[in-house]
Design a protein around this motif. Structure first.
Motif, PDB file in Angstrom:
ATOM      1  N   SER A 116     -16.576  79.526  68.787  1.00 35.88           N
ATOM      2  CA  SER A 116     -15.343  80.311  68.806  1.00 35.88           C
ATOM      3  C   SER A 116     -14.193  79.546  68.164  1.00 35.88           C
ATOM      4  CB  SER A 116     -14.974  80.678  70.253  1.00 35.88           C
ATOM      5  OG  SER A 116     -15.953  81.506  70.830  1.00 35.88           O
ATOM      6  N   GLU A 117     -14.183  78.230  68.384  1.00 33.18           N
ATOM      7  CA  GLU A 117     -13.125  77.407  67.795  1.00 33.18           C
ATOM      8  C   GLU A 117     -13.160  77.475  66.274  1.00 33.18           C
ATOM      9  OE1 GLU A 117      -9.774  75.224  68.099  1.00 33.18           O
ATOM     10  OE2 GLU A 117     -10.979  75.826  69.828  1.00 33.18           O
ATOM     11  N   ARG A 118     -14.355  77.417  65.703  1.00 31.80           N
ATOM     12  CA  ARG A 118     -14.477  77.505  64.244  1.00 31.80           C
ATOM     13  C   ARG A 118     -13.911  78.825  63.738  1.00 31.80           C
ATOM     14  NH1 ARG A 118     -19.761  74.920  65.242  1.00 31.80           N
ATOM     15  NH2 ARG A 118     -19.606  72.752  64.525  1.00 31.80           N
ATOM     16  N   SER A 119     -14.231  79.899  64.432  1.00 31.77           N
ATOM     17  CA  SER A 119     -13.764  81.224  64.022  1.00 31.77           C
ATOM     18  C   SER A 119     -12.245  81.335  64.146  1.00 31.77           C
ATOM     19  CB  SER A 119     -14.443  82.291  64.882  1.00 31.77           C
ATOM     20  OG  SER A 119     -13.931  83.573  64.599  1.00 31.77           O
ATOM     21  N   MET A 120     -11.693  80.888  65.272  1.00 33.04           N
ATOM     22  CA  MET A 120     -10.256  81.002  65.483  1.00 33.04           C
ATOM     23  C   MET A 120      -9.473  80.098  64.535  1.00 33.04           C
ATOM     24  SD  MET A 120      -9.627  83.346  67.714  1.00 33.04           S
ATOM     25  CE  MET A 120     -10.979  84.228  66.910  1.00 33.04           C
ATOM     26  N   SER A 121     -10.005  78.909  64.260  1.00 27.55           N
ATOM     27  CA  SER A 121      -9.330  78.010  63.322  1.00 27.55           C
ATOM     28  C   SER A 121      -9.239  78.631  61.938  1.00 27.55           C
ATOM     29  CB  SER A 121     -10.072  76.664  63.244  1.00 27.55           C
ATOM     30  OG  SER A 121      -9.994  75.972  64.464  1.00 27.55           O
ATOM     31  N   GLU A 122     -10.316  79.276  61.515  1.00 30.51           N
ATOM     32  CA  GLU A 122     -10.315  79.932  60.206  1.00 30.51           C
ATOM     33  C   GLU A 122      -9.291  81.058  60.166  1.00 30.51           C
ATOM     34  OE1 GLU A 122     -11.211  80.758  56.277  1.00 30.51           O
ATOM     35  OE2 GLU A 122     -11.647  79.006  57.516  1.00 30.51           O
ATOM     36  N   ARG A 123      -9.200  81.835  61.243  1.00 31.26           N
ATOM     37  CA  ARG A 123      -8.223  82.927  61.286  1.00 31.26           C
ATOM     38  C   ARG A 123      -6.797  82.380  61.234  1.00 31.26           C
ATOM     39  NH1 ARG A 123     -10.898  87.520  62.351  1.00 31.26           N
ATOM     40  NH2 ARG A 123     -12.896  87.371  63.450  1.00 31.26           N
ATOM     41  N   MET A 124      -6.546  81.284  61.954  1.00 28.32           N
ATOM     42  CA  MET A 124      -5.201  80.710  61.944  1.00 28.32           C
ATOM     43  C   MET A 124      -4.852  80.156  60.572  1.00 28.32           C
ATOM     44  SD  MET A 124      -4.609  79.021  65.739  1.00 28.32           S
ATOM     45  CE  MET A 124      -6.148  78.094  65.905  1.00 28.32           C
ATOM     46  N   ARG A 125      -5.796  79.504  59.918  1.00 30.37           N
ATOM     47  CA  ARG A 125      -5.522  78.954  58.592  1.00 30.37           C
ATOM     48  C   ARG A 125      -5.216  80.058  57.578  1.00 30.37           C
ATOM     49  NH1 ARG A 125      -9.226  74.722  60.113  1.00 30.37           N
ATOM     50  NH2 ARG A 125      -8.073  72.755  60.102  1.00 30.37           N
ATOM     51  N   ARG A 126      -5.936  81.162  57.683  1.00 35.23           N
ATOM     52  CA  ARG A 126      -5.677  82.272  56.764  1.00 35.23           C
ATOM     53  C   ARG A 126      -4.301  82.886  57.006  1.00 35.23           C
ATOM     54  NH1 ARG A 126     -11.378  85.585  55.884  1.00 35.23           N
ATOM     55  NH2 ARG A 126     -12.557  83.807  55.047  1.00 35.23           N
ATOM     56  N   ALA A 127      -3.908  82.956  58.273  1.00 36.83           N
ATOM     57  CA  ALA A 127      -2.571  83.477  58.574  1.00 36.83           C
ATOM     58  C   ALA A 127      -1.493  82.542  58.025  1.00 36.83           C
ATOM     59  CB  ALA A 127      -2.402  83.657  60.082  1.00 36.83           C
ATOM     60  N   ILE A 128      -1.695  81.239  58.172  1.00 43.49           N
ATOM     61  CA  ILE A 128      -0.739  80.270  57.642  1.00 43.49           C
ATOM     62  C   ILE A 128      -0.606  80.429  56.127  1.00 43.49           C
ATOM     63  CG2 ILE A 128      -0.352  77.799  57.252  1.00 43.49           C
ATOM     64  CD1 ILE A 128      -1.683  77.328  60.012  1.00 43.49           C
ATOM     65  N   ALA A 129      -1.734  80.704  55.479  1.00 45.70           N
ATOM     66  CA  ALA A 129      -1.729  80.876  54.019  1.00 45.70           C
ATOM     67  C   ALA A 129      -1.156  82.219  53.586  1.00 45.70           C
ATOM     68  CB  ALA A 129      -3.152  80.728  53.482  1.00 45.70           C
ATOM     69  N   GLY A 130      -0.875  83.099  54.548  1.00 50.98           N
ATOM     70  CA  GLY A 130      -0.288  84.390  54.225  1.00 50.98           C
ATOM     71  C   GLY A 130      -1.291  85.472  53.892  1.00 50.98           C
ATOM     72  N   GLU A 131      -2.571  85.237  54.188  1.00 49.07           N
ATOM     73  CA  GLU A 131      -3.595  86.248  53.910  1.00 49.07           C
ATOM     74  C   GLU A 131      -3.577  87.332  54.983  1.00 49.07           C
ATOM     75  OE1 GLU A 131      -7.479  84.643  53.256  1.00 49.07           O
ATOM     76  OE2 GLU A 131      -6.726  82.897  52.166  1.00 49.07           O
ATOM     77  N   GLU A 132      -3.722  88.557  54.568  1.00 50.93           N
ATOM     78  CA  GLU A 132      -3.773  89.686  55.493  1.00 50.93           C
ATOM     79  C   GLU A 132      -5.196  89.786  56.058  1.00 50.93           C
ATOM     80  OE1 GLU A 132      -2.517  92.970  57.710  1.00 50.93           O
ATOM     81  OE2 GLU A 132      -1.383  91.452  56.596  1.00 50.93           O
ATOM     82  N   PRO A 133      -5.358  89.747  57.393  1.00 49.65           N
ATOM     83  CA  PRO A 133      -6.705  89.800  57.962  1.00 49.65           C
ATOM     84  C   PRO A 133      -7.365  91.161  57.788  1.00 49.65           C
ATOM     85  CG  PRO A 133      -5.076  89.938  59.699  1.00 49.65           C
ATOM     86  CD  PRO A 133      -4.317  89.640  58.432  1.00 49.65           C
ATOM     87  N   VAL A 134      -8.659  91.146  57.607  1.00 47.11           N
ATOM     88  CA  VAL A 134      -9.438  92.377  57.523  1.00 47.11           C
ATOM     89  C   VAL A 134      -9.608  92.944  58.924  1.00 47.11           C
ATOM     90  CG1 VAL A 134     -11.673  93.357  56.898  1.00 47.11           C
ATOM     91  CG2 VAL A 134     -10.651  91.549  55.482  1.00 47.11           C
ATOM     92  N   THR A 135      -9.470  94.253  59.053  1.00 46.99           N
ATOM     93  CA  THR A 135      -9.665  94.894  60.356  1.00 46.99           C
ATOM     94  C   THR A 135     -11.133  94.844  60.741  1.00 46.99           C
ATOM     95  OG1 THR A 135      -7.811  96.396  59.951  1.00 46.99           O
ATOM     96  CG2 THR A 135      -9.384  97.027  61.670  1.00 46.99           C
ATOM     97  N   ILE A 136     -11.396  94.389  61.970  1.00 52.95           N
ATOM     98  CA  ILE A 136     -12.769  94.335  62.469  1.00 52.95           C
ATOM     99  C   ILE A 136     -12.917  95.300  63.629  1.00 52.95           C
ATOM    100  CG2 ILE A 136     -13.181  91.981  61.701  1.00 52.95           C
ATOM    101  CD1 ILE A 136     -12.565  90.994  64.450  1.00 52.95           C
ATOM    102  N   GLY A 137     -14.136  95.754  63.868  1.00 57.02           N
ATOM    103  CA  GLY A 137     -14.392  96.735  64.907  1.00 57.02           C
ATOM    104  C   GLY A 137     -14.081  96.216  66.289  1.00 57.02           C
ATOM    105  N   GLY A 138     -13.478  97.068  67.112  1.00 57.52           N
ATOM    106  CA  GLY A 138     -13.134  96.660  68.470  1.00 57.52           C
ATOM    107  C   GLY A 138     -14.328  96.512  69.374  1.00 57.52           C
ATOM    108  N   ALA A 139     -15.437  97.179  69.053  1.00 60.21           N
ATOM    109  CA  ALA A 139     -16.610  97.127  69.926  1.00 60.21           C
ATOM    110  C   ALA A 139     -17.742  96.339  69.291  1.00 60.21           C
ATOM    111  CB  ALA A 139     -17.086  98.543  70.237  1.00 60.21           C
ATOM    112  N   GLY A 140     -17.440  95.585  68.237  1.00 58.49           N
ATOM    113  CA  GLY A 140     -18.507  94.902  67.528  1.00 58.49           C
ATOM    114  C   GLY A 140     -18.734  93.471  67.936  1.00 58.49           C
ATOM    115  N   HIS A 141     -18.165  93.045  69.077  1.00 59.30           N
ATOM    116  CA  HIS A 141     -18.304  91.661  69.510  1.00 59.30           C
ATOM    117  C   HIS A 141     -19.733  91.367  69.938  1.00 59.30           C
ATOM    118  CE1 HIS A 141     -17.352  87.817  71.295  1.00 59.30           C
ATOM    119  NE2 HIS A 141     -17.887  88.216  72.433  1.00 59.30           N
TER     120      HIS A 141
END
Length: 204
Positions: free
Chosen positions: A101-126
Motif C-alpha cells: 500500500s505504501e508503494r501505491s500511495m507514494s506513487e499517487r502523492m508524487r504524481r500529485a506533487i508533479a501536477g498530474e491529474e489522477p485517473v478515476t478508478i472504480g469505487g468497488a474495484g479494490h
C-alpha cells in the motif's frame, strides 16, 4: 536492521524528523519487549487529528516504520505466519500489505506533487491484500523506512497550495494530497494495532 528483527536483538535507529534534524532515538525492542504501560497493556497512541498541519503529518508519517519495527521485533517465522485470530491476516501478510500500500500511495502523492491529474478508478474495484509468504518481513520493514524518508524529502518543501491538489480520484470519493498522507498514517497505525492483537493471542 534486518538482524535486529530476525534475532530479536536490540538495535537503535535514529531517523530524521520533519525539519531534517534527528528525532529521539527509536529503539528496536529486544525479544519480548513492547511499548507497554505500567499495567502491561500496549501503550495507546493518540489518533492524529484531521486538522493536523502538513508538518505534523510528515513528522507522524516518519514514525511509522519504527512503530512497525518495534511491533514485530522478536517474532520468529512461525509466529509471523501464524493466524491466531480466525479470519484475520497473519502478521507476515499485514506487513506485506502495509508495504504494498505504501508503494501505491507514494506513487499517487508524487504524481500529485508533479501536477498530474489522477485517473478515476472504480469505487468497488479494490482487491484484497495479496499473499507473499516468500517475502522477508524484515526487508519489507526496511524498505518501508526508505520509502517514507524519500517521500518526506519531497513533502517538506511543498507550498501550501500543493497540499490541496487531488491525489486520488475514485467513483465514490476524491482525496487531496494532504488527505492521502493522513490516510497513509492512519492505515499503518490501524494495522499495527491488529498485529498487537495477534501478539496477544499468541501470548507474546
Amino acid at each position: 536492521i534486518l538482524q535486529a528483527i530476525r534475532s530479536g536483538e536490540a538495535d537503535v535507529v535514529i531517523p530524521p524528523d520533519a525539519d531534517g534534524g534527528v528525532r529521539d532515538q527509536q529503539r528496536i525492542l529486544p525479544k519480548g519487549a513492547r511499548r507497554m504501560d505500567d499495567d502491561g497493556t500496549p501503550r495507546e497512541r493518540p489518533e492524529i487529528d484531521d486538522d493536523s498541519t502538513p508538518q505534523e503529518l510528515v513528522a507522524r508519517y516518519l514514525t511509522g516504520p519504527a512503530l512497525l519495527r518495534d511491533t514485530v521485533a522478536g517474532m520468529d517465522a512461525d509466529q509471523l505466519h501464524a493466524r491466531p485470530i480466525p479470519g484475520k491476516m497473519s502478521t507476515q501478510e499485514v506487513v506485506n500489505h502495509i508495504v504494498d500500500s505504501e508503494r501505491s500511495m507514494s506513487e499517487r502523492m508524487r504524481r500529485a506533487i508533479a501536477g498530474e491529474e489522477p485517473v478515476t478508478i472504480g469505487g468497488a474495484g479494490h482487491r484484497g491484500p495479496q499473499q507473499h509468504p516468500e517475502r522477508d518481513a524484515a526487508a519489507d520493514v526496511e524498505a518501508l523506512g526508505t520509502m517514507r524518508e524519500q517521500m518526506a524529502e519531497d513533502l517538506r518543501p511543498l507550498a501550501p497550495e500543493v497540499w490541496g491538489r487531488i491525489a486520488l480520484r475514485r467513483e465514490d470519493r476524491v482525496l487531496t494530497l494532504r488527505q492521502v498522507l493522513l490516510h497513509d498514517v492512519r492505515h499503518l497505525e490501524h494495522h499495527v494495532a491488529t498485529i498487537e492483537e495477534k501478539r496477544a493471542a499468541l501470548g507474546l
